[in-house]
Design an enzyme around this catalytic site. Structure first.
Site, PDB file in Angstrom:
ATOM      1  N   HIS A  96     -32.249 -26.057 -37.814  1.00 47.56           N
ATOM      2  CA  HIS A  96     -31.566 -26.085 -38.856  1.00 47.56           C
ATOM      3  C   HIS A  96     -30.630 -25.203 -39.168  1.00 47.56           C
ATOM      4  O   HIS A  96     -29.417 -25.193 -39.142  1.00 47.56           O
ATOM      5  CB  HIS A  96     -32.254 -26.764 -40.005  1.00 47.56           C
ATOM      6  N   ARG A  97     -30.952 -23.803 -39.160  1.00 50.75           N
ATOM      7  CA  ARG A  97     -30.389 -22.592 -39.587  1.00 50.75           C
ATOM      8  C   ARG A  97     -29.883 -22.447 -40.826  1.00 50.75           C
ATOM      9  O   ARG A  97     -29.048 -21.641 -40.962  1.00 50.75           O
ATOM     10  CB  ARG A  97     -29.430 -22.396 -38.272  1.00 50.75           C
ATOM     11  N   ASP A  98     -29.926 -23.424 -41.664  1.00 52.83           N
ATOM     12  CA  ASP A  98     -29.350 -23.127 -43.314  1.00 52.83           C
ATOM     13  C   ASP A  98     -30.323 -23.697 -44.095  1.00 52.83           C
ATOM     14  O   ASP A  98     -29.796 -24.402 -44.972  1.00 52.83           O
ATOM     15  CB  ASP A  98     -27.855 -23.760 -42.818  1.00 52.83           C
ATOM     16  N   LEU A  99     -31.667 -23.589 -43.761  1.00 48.05           N
ATOM     17  CA  LEU A  99     -32.414 -24.530 -44.740  1.00 48.05           C
ATOM     18  C   LEU A  99     -32.695 -23.501 -45.891  1.00 48.05           C
ATOM     19  O   LEU A  99     -33.101 -22.352 -45.858  1.00 48.05           O
ATOM     20  CB  LEU A  99     -33.818 -24.581 -44.083  1.00 48.05           C
ATOM     21  N   ASN A 103     -30.039 -27.238 -49.754  1.00 47.90           N
ATOM     22  CA  ASN A 103     -29.974 -28.098 -48.798  1.00 47.90           C
ATOM     23  C   ASN A 103     -31.152 -29.066 -48.702  1.00 47.90           C
ATOM     24  O   ASN A 103     -31.101 -29.810 -47.922  1.00 47.90           O
ATOM     25  CB  ASN A 103     -29.785 -27.544 -47.498  1.00 47.90           C
TER      26      ASN A 103
END
Length: 169
Positions: A96-99, A103
């Protein structure tokens, strides 16, 4: 130009990747397409609820209604559903890299949806294992990993698609 093309490819990839991650705690994408004006779009499930960020802020701020509604057990259940979604994505070679709490959407009936897969990275499929000679016997042959997620950019060789150490998206 190149930057605009990269933005469009990122947008397409977000819809494409999210649409293939069929899991109860990952927001479903219903359609990815191009409209009559040539604009790329995707449609997804309308998610009603609160962000995990708003829930945590309410608890921190002493909001008695939120504190009563989101007991420790309820928060742990939300966390478990997030972990299940991430484990599923990782099994499909997607990170995911943007958890972050903003979000994650929490619905009125306990549903949890991990949102915003725009920075997700699809890892290339690799063959696992190396053959070695061990006391005259060969180890089992390498085994291919399970099928991953298709992406418009995943297998592109261009350096611009790769994320370098320390790069901020």
């Amino acid at each position: 130009g190149g930057a605009e093309k990269e933005q469009v490819l990122r947008f397409i990839e977000e819809g494409q990747v999210t649409g293939q991650l069929e899991h109860p705690s990952i927001v479903p994408v219903h359609e990815l397409g191009v409209d009559q004006s040539g604009n790329v779009f995707y449609t997804m499930k309308f998610v009603k609820g609160k962000t995990l960020r708003d829930i945590l802020k309410g608890i921190r701020d002493g909001d008695t209604k939120i504190i009563q509604e989101y007991s420790l057990n309820h928060l742990l259940t939300i966390y478990q559903k997030i972990c299940d979604a991430m484990a599923f994505a990782h099994s499909k070679h997607v990170i995911h890299r943007d958890l972050k709490p903003e979000n994650v959407m929490v619905g009125e009936y306990g549903e949890v949806q991990v949102m915003d897969w725009g920075l997700a990275k699809v890892l290339a499929r690799k063959v696992s294992g190396v053959r070695k000679q061990v006391s005259g016997k060969k180890q089992a042959p390498p085994v291919a990993l399970p099928a991953g997620i298709d992406s418009v950019r995943k297998d592109a060789g261009a350096e611009s698609w790769k994320t370098m150490d320390g790069q901020i998206m």
